[in-house]
Design an enzyme around this catalytic site. Structure first.
Site, PDB file in Angstrom:
ATOM      1  N   ARG A 164     -25.628   1.195  24.825  1.00  0.00           N
ATOM      2  CA  ARG A 164     -25.961   0.576  26.117  1.00  0.00           C
ATOM      3  C   ARG A 164     -25.331   1.337  27.273  1.00  0.00           C
ATOM      4  NH1 ARG A 164     -23.932  -5.366  25.553  1.00  0.00           N
ATOM      5  NH2 ARG A 164     -22.188  -4.171  24.696  1.00  0.00           N
ATOM      6  N   SER A 214     -25.041  -8.484  29.585  1.00  0.00           N
ATOM      7  CA  SER A 214     -25.285  -8.002  28.225  1.00  0.00           C
ATOM      8  C   SER A 214     -26.200  -6.792  28.200  1.00  0.00           C
ATOM      9  CB  SER A 214     -25.868  -9.128  27.360  1.00  0.00           C
ATOM     10  OG  SER A 214     -27.095  -9.587  27.891  1.00  0.00           O
ATOM     11  N   GLU A 228     -38.403 -15.300  29.512  1.00  0.00           N
ATOM     12  CA  GLU A 228     -38.811 -13.989  28.998  1.00  0.00           C
ATOM     13  C   GLU A 228     -40.295 -13.701  29.185  1.00  0.00           C
ATOM     14  OE1 GLU A 228     -34.919 -14.951  27.460  1.00  0.00           O
ATOM     15  OE2 GLU A 228     -36.807 -16.092  27.440  1.00  0.00           O
ATOM     16  N   PHE A 276     -34.894 -12.277  21.914  1.00  0.00           N
ATOM     17  CA  PHE A 276     -35.622 -13.133  22.852  1.00  0.00           C
ATOM     18  C   PHE A 276     -36.800 -12.406  23.481  1.00  0.00           C
ATOM     19  CE2 PHE A 276     -31.117 -14.792  23.307  1.00  0.00           C
ATOM     20  CZ  PHE A 276     -31.297 -15.766  22.356  1.00  0.00           C
ATOM     21  N   ARG A 320     -25.984  -2.145  20.531  1.00  0.00           N
ATOM     22  CA  ARG A 320     -24.628  -2.415  21.002  1.00  0.00           C
ATOM     23  C   ARG A 320     -23.616  -2.161  19.880  1.00  0.00           C
ATOM     24  NH1 ARG A 320     -24.145  -8.066  23.111  1.00  0.00           N
ATOM     25  NH2 ARG A 320     -21.895  -7.887  22.996  1.00  0.00           N
TER      26      ARG A 320
END
Length: 314
Positions: free
Chosen positions: A13, A40, A61, A86, A170
């Site tokens: 990330r 995040s 979303e 998501f 991540r």
């Protein structure tokens, strides 16, 4: 201790947001759309530099992908970022229709995929995404294995005239690609030559496939290691060459085995049938730390080597 454990691990990330800021500095069309996930998604630096170019739609979303499509239709280049679990599960219709069917130039960024949210359990595991997304026409599906590949994939997606999905890890990963590596969609990377069996891996688990090849070498088995950075399109030539030149193929992924494994099997069974084994997630993944979860499903040097040994009889 595995070879991977001895290497410096990186959060991809960081590479993603550094690259997005660079792109934003060079091109005012670059915008980011998020679902209340600035933290995040690590988009803080982008928001600080371009506050008017970050759109936070909240926990919505489906709206997020639709807004991204609208921005693309208006001449912007939207990077639509959210936790992969998501983004894909909640907005699949919008990904199919607004992004892929409409062929918009937009980049869907699935953050923290696989089992990276380990302790949050099955609702936060994104293990179905590769199987779902590879079935959608017109959508390039990219799964970078290390920070440099992440940077190059983000840059490529910014100039590609069409929808792209990038799976940004991540989970800490080591550098695996060679110096001078250049990302190209539909092109595998041969990280290790081998003549007995082929290990085809993608994303976070490429390093584990390399560790498995080392373990197999200690047993006298020569394992070819192919990193497959795009699930769609696949590098058909590299896969069929592996099927023809080695005794079989083991696919390795941090996802349900119907993702990379299913894609490779569909190709091989039609053109070059060969024994295969599939290393990945089977069924719902339980709650637990990501390293433990990978080992639980045999996505480890030992587990991959055992699958390869079944093919070569070692």
């Amino acid at each position: 201790m595995t070879a991977t454990a001895e290497k410096k691990l990186h959060d991809c990330r960081d590479a993603w947001v550094e690259t997005l800021v660079e792109l934003g500095q060079a091109d005012p069309r670059i915008v980011a759309v998020v679902n209340d996930s600035v933290g995040s998604s690590k988009l803080g630096p982008f928001q600080s530099e371009f506050p008017e170019r970050l759109i936070n739609v909240g926990i919505a979303e489906q709206d997020m992908v639709g807004v991204g499509a609208g921005l693309a239709n208006g001449g912007k280049i939207p990077f639509v970022s959210a936790a992969s679990c998501f983004l894909t599960a909640r907005a699949m219709e919008q990904i199919k229709v607004d992004a892929a069917y409409s062929e918009h130039h937009m980049v869907l960024v699935g953050q923290s995929p696989g089992m990276a949210y380990g302790e949050l359990g099955p609702t936060h595991h994104s293990i179905e995404d590769l199987a779902w997304l590879r079935a959608i026409p017109n959508l390039t599906v990219v799964v970078p294995s290390d920070p440099e590949e992440t940077r190059q994939a983000v840059r490529w997606a910014a100039q590609h005239d069409g929808p792209v999905f990038i799976r940004v890890s991540r989970m800490g990963v080591p550098d695996v690609n060679p110096a001078g590596y250049e990302f190209a969609p539909g092109k595998a990377v041969t990280l290790r030559e081998g003549s007995d069996v082929t290990l085809i891996a993608t994303g976070t688990v490429v390093s584990r496939a390399l560790d498995a090849a080392e373990l197999l070498a200690s047993r006298g088995v020569s394992a070819r290691v192919l990193s497959m950075p795009t699930i769609s399109p696949l590098d058909k030539d590299a896969i069929l060459a592996a099927a023809a030149e080695t005794k079989g193929i083991v696919t390795v992924e941090e996802a349900l085995t119907s993702g990379l494994g299913g894609a490779v099997a569909e190709l091989v069974v039609q053109h070059q049938p060969v024994p295969m084994r599939f290393v990945g997630v089977t069924g719902f993944a339980p709650t637990g730390e990501v390293g433990w979860l990978l080992d639980h499903f045999g996505i480890s040097a030992t587990g991959i080597a055992e699958a390869a040994s079944e093919i070569v009889g070692a």
